[in-house]
Design a protein around this motif. Structure first.
Motif, PDB file in Angstrom:
ATOM      1  N   ALA A 202       0.923  -1.029  -0.119  1.00 21.60           N
ATOM      2  CA  ALA A 202      -0.199  -0.068  -0.037  1.00 21.60           C
ATOM      3  C   ALA A 202       0.850   1.108   0.041  1.00 21.60           C
ATOM      4  O   ALA A 202       0.718   2.262  -0.739  1.00 21.60           O
ATOM      5  N   LEU A 203       1.594   1.176   0.625  1.00 16.97           N
ATOM      6  CA  LEU A 203       2.624   2.615   0.963  1.00 16.97           C
ATOM      7  C   LEU A 203       3.851   2.666  -0.056  1.00 16.97           C
ATOM      8  O   LEU A 203       4.174   3.824  -0.341  1.00 16.97           O
ATOM      9  N   THR A 208      -2.265   6.670  -3.431  1.00 20.36           N
ATOM     10  CA  THR A 208      -3.144   6.942  -2.408  1.00 20.36           C
ATOM     11  C   THR A 208      -3.460   5.957  -1.489  1.00 20.36           C
ATOM     12  O   THR A 208      -3.597   4.783  -2.173  1.00 20.36           O
ATOM     13  N   VAL A 209      -3.622   6.096  -0.016  1.00 20.07           N
ATOM     14  CA  VAL A 209      -3.850   5.046   0.794  1.00 20.07           C
ATOM     15  C   VAL A 209      -5.263   5.754   1.613  1.00 20.07           C
ATOM     16  O   VAL A 209      -5.114   6.646   2.120  1.00 20.07           O
ATOM     17  N   ALA A 210      -6.197   4.836   1.413  1.00 15.99           N
ATOM     18  CA  ALA A 210      -7.408   4.966   2.270  1.00 15.99           C
ATOM     19  C   ALA A 210      -7.485   4.111   3.414  1.00 15.99           C
ATOM     20  O   ALA A 210      -7.442   2.976   2.947  1.00 15.99           O
ATOM     21  N   GLU A 224       2.107  10.740   2.422  1.00 17.91           N
ATOM     22  CA  GLU A 224       1.507  11.686   3.674  1.00 17.91           C
ATOM     23  C   GLU A 224       0.990  10.428   4.815  1.00 17.91           C
ATOM     24  O   GLU A 224       1.246  10.829   5.728  1.00 17.91           O
ATOM     25  N   MET A 225       0.407   9.620   4.075  1.00 15.04           N
ATOM     26  CA  MET A 225      -0.102   8.606   5.045  1.00 15.04           C
ATOM     27  C   MET A 225       0.882   7.777   6.087  1.00 15.04           C
ATOM     28  O   MET A 225       0.559   7.652   7.160  1.00 15.04           O
ATOM     29  N   GLY A 229       0.794   9.289  10.918  1.00 12.10           N
ATOM     30  CA  GLY A 229       0.567   8.418  12.422  1.00 12.10           C
ATOM     31  C   GLY A 229      -0.806   7.683  12.462  1.00 12.10           C
ATOM     32  O   GLY A 229      -0.709   6.808  13.417  1.00 12.10           O
ATOM     33  N   HIS A 230      -1.473   7.812  11.294  1.00 14.85           N
ATOM     34  CA  HIS A 230      -2.608   7.104  11.424  1.00 14.85           C
ATOM     35  C   HIS A 230      -2.636   5.282  11.504  1.00 14.85           C
ATOM     36  O   HIS A 230      -3.244   4.647  12.197  1.00 14.85           O
TER      37      HIS A 230
END
Length: 254
Positions: A202-203, A208-210, A224-225, A229-230
């Motif tokens: 994913a990263l 984009t990561v949702a 950014e994801m 820290g999410h």
């Protein structure tokens, strides 16, 4: 935007999965949908595909409200590859892929030359042209998954959804399939959204990561994801290290 989620609310029975979820996904991008088991990844994909209604909010596909699309318009807009293992015996792969042409064939389902050309190209795009006359009961999981992606490509939609397409694959094949999805998004201009548990895929491979952190949905560019820290709060409570220079992810224990 190819996919617009406008203050979506999702529920499973009496349980709320998402509230006030917003996201926009552009054409030509690959987006990974991540989250813990049971948080609504499959439910969200089914809602975007029009297979189950959202409990609230608005979904648009390519600028049109999803709930105003006819079944044929929906079939011409979004293709969905489920997580189920599909092995259709006694049906050649090219015939399986040809099922994706159903929205465009005449009333008796007869294939035209143009439809056959689309099927051939779809098989070639996923590297399965040599398997056209083979049956899926004699193929590996990875090969079968590529055939199902080819069927979705033959459907010729601007939006593609996939529910954990790498679930049954080993690590090399997971990366290979993710690279294929990335190439299809970027080269074919499709908006591709797929659910996965592979944080490194994913990263490092997605635009984009949702992330579903019940009841919230966070959708950010991959870099950014990783820095937000999410992910560490949701999965490890502070145990993720992302090296932007090498584009690798390392999980550590607290």
């Amino acid at each position: 935007m190819s996919i617009l989620l406008d203050h979506i609310r999702l529920a499973y029975g009496s349980r709320t999965l998402l509230t006030d979820a917003c996201a926009t996904l552009a054409p030509g991008t690959l987006t990974a949908l991540i989250g813990r088991n049971g948080t609504g990844k499959s439910t969200l994909l089914r809602a975007v595909a029009g297979l189950a209604p959202a409990a609230g909010g608005r979904i648009e596909l390519c600028g049109r409200p999803l709930d105003q699309l006819t079944p044929r318009q929906r079939a011409e807009t979004v293709a969905f590859v489920t997580t189920d293992k599909v092995r259709i015996a006694n049906l050649p792969c090219e015939d399986v892929v040809a099922l994706g042409r159903a929205p465009y064939t005449n009333w008796i389902g007869r294939m035209q030359e143009a439809d056959r050309a689309v099927v051939e190209r779809a098989l070639a795009l996923v590297g399965m042209e040599a398997f056209a006359r083979k049956t899926m009961d004699r193929m590996s999981d990875g090969e079968c998954q590529r055939v199902m992606i080819a069927r979705a490509l033959a459907q010729d939609t601007p939006v593609m959804l996939l529910d954990e397409p790498t679930a049954f694959l080993d690590l090399p094949n997971r990366y290979e399939l993710a690279l294929l999805l990335r190439r299809l998004a970027h080269d074919e201009g499709k908006c591709i959204l797929f659910s996965t548990h592979d944080l490194d895929v994913a990263l490092t491979l997605c635009d984009t990561v949702a992330l579903i952190d019940t009841p919230q949905l966070h959708a950010l560019p991959a870099a950014e994801m990783a820095a937000s820290g999410h992910i560490e709060r949701l999965f490890t409570g502070g145990g993720i290290v992302f090296d932007a220079a090498t584009q690798t992810v390392r999980l550590t224990k607290n």
